[in-house]
Design an enzyme around this catalytic site. Structure first.
Site, PDB file in Angstrom:
ATOM      1  N   LYS A   1      72.535  32.411  90.295  1.00 40.71           N
ATOM      2  CA  LYS A   1      71.395  32.960  90.265  1.00 40.71           C
ATOM      3  C   LYS A   1      70.986  34.017  91.229  1.00 40.71           C
ATOM      4  CE  LYS A   1      68.375  29.298  88.582  1.00 40.71           C
ATOM      5  NZ  LYS A   1      67.160  28.571  88.935  1.00 40.71           N
TER       6      LYS A   1
ATOM      7  N   TYR B   1      65.661  30.399  78.246  1.00 39.43           N
ATOM      8  CA  TYR B   1      64.265  29.895  78.734  1.00 39.43           C
ATOM      9  C   TYR B   1      63.316  29.702  77.560  1.00 39.43           C
ATOM     10  CZ  TYR B   1      66.628  30.618  83.167  1.00 39.43           C
ATOM     11  OH  TYR B   1      67.603  30.448  84.141  1.00 39.43           O
TER      12      TYR B   1
ATOM     13  N   ASN C   1      66.728  28.805  93.535  1.00 33.44           N
ATOM     14  CA  ASN C   1      67.295  27.646  93.950  1.00 33.44           C
ATOM     15  C   ASN C   1      68.817  27.624  93.766  1.00 33.44           C
ATOM     16  OD1 ASN C   1      67.616  27.260  91.161  1.00 33.44           O
ATOM     17  ND2 ASN C   1      66.296  25.386  91.331  1.00 33.44           N
TER      18      ASN C   1
ATOM     19  N   GLU D   1      74.887  25.944  75.996  1.00 31.30           N
ATOM     20  CA  GLU D   1      74.694  27.048  76.854  1.00 31.30           C
ATOM     21  C   GLU D   1      76.080  27.837  77.134  1.00 31.30           C
ATOM     22  OE1 GLU D   1      70.889  25.352  79.427  1.00 31.30           O
ATOM     23  OE2 GLU D   1      73.185  25.081  80.393  1.00 31.30           O
TER      24      GLU D   1
END
Length: 136
Positions: A9, A49, A112, A126
């Site tokens: 991320k 998402y 995170n 995914e």
């Protein structure tokens, strides 16, 4: 062989943790079979998402995930989904076990460090969302 997706991320990219996350997964004996840096466009954010799209915090997630490029990785190995989930730790980083990626490197629920597929079925979807077969 099973495959799974890991997204490193924006917080981890900004902090220079790409190598550390990759090192930990490689040290476990998993095989990196695909990796690319990419900006997440509107379509991929909405698809990835979709389960959060109606939540009041979705706009913040979207803004965060589009703030810098992410590193998409595809990992391969025996029971790789479960192995990666153990290595990265639980989503709530403050409560993640010491020794896990999140337990050692993160404090936040959103920031995170990584996203990791949560099941074999999810991993298949995914991986296909982020990689074409000829990229693996």
């Amino acid at each position: 062989m099973e495959r799974t997706l890991v997204l490193i991320k924006p917080d981890a990219v900004q902090r220079g943790l790409v190598g550390e996350v990759t090192r930990r997964l490689e040290a476990k004996g998993l095989k990196l079979v695909g990796m690319k840096m990419m900006h997440l466009n509107e379509a991929i954010i909405l698809e990835h998402y979709a389960h959060l799209a109606d939540k009041p915090f979705f706009a913040g997630v979207k803004k965060f995930m589009q703030s810098t490029p992410v590193i998409a990785q595809c990992w391969e190995g025996v029971e790789v989904v479960d192995a990666v989930r153990i290595i990265v730790g639980i989503t709530k980083a403050r409560a993640a076990d010491a020794g896990s990626v999140r337990g050692d490197l993160a404090m936040s629920l959103q920031c995170n460090v990584v996203h990791a597929s949560d099941s074999s079925e999810t991993a298949k979807r995914e991986v296909g969302r982020f990689f074409k077969e000829d990229e693996l």
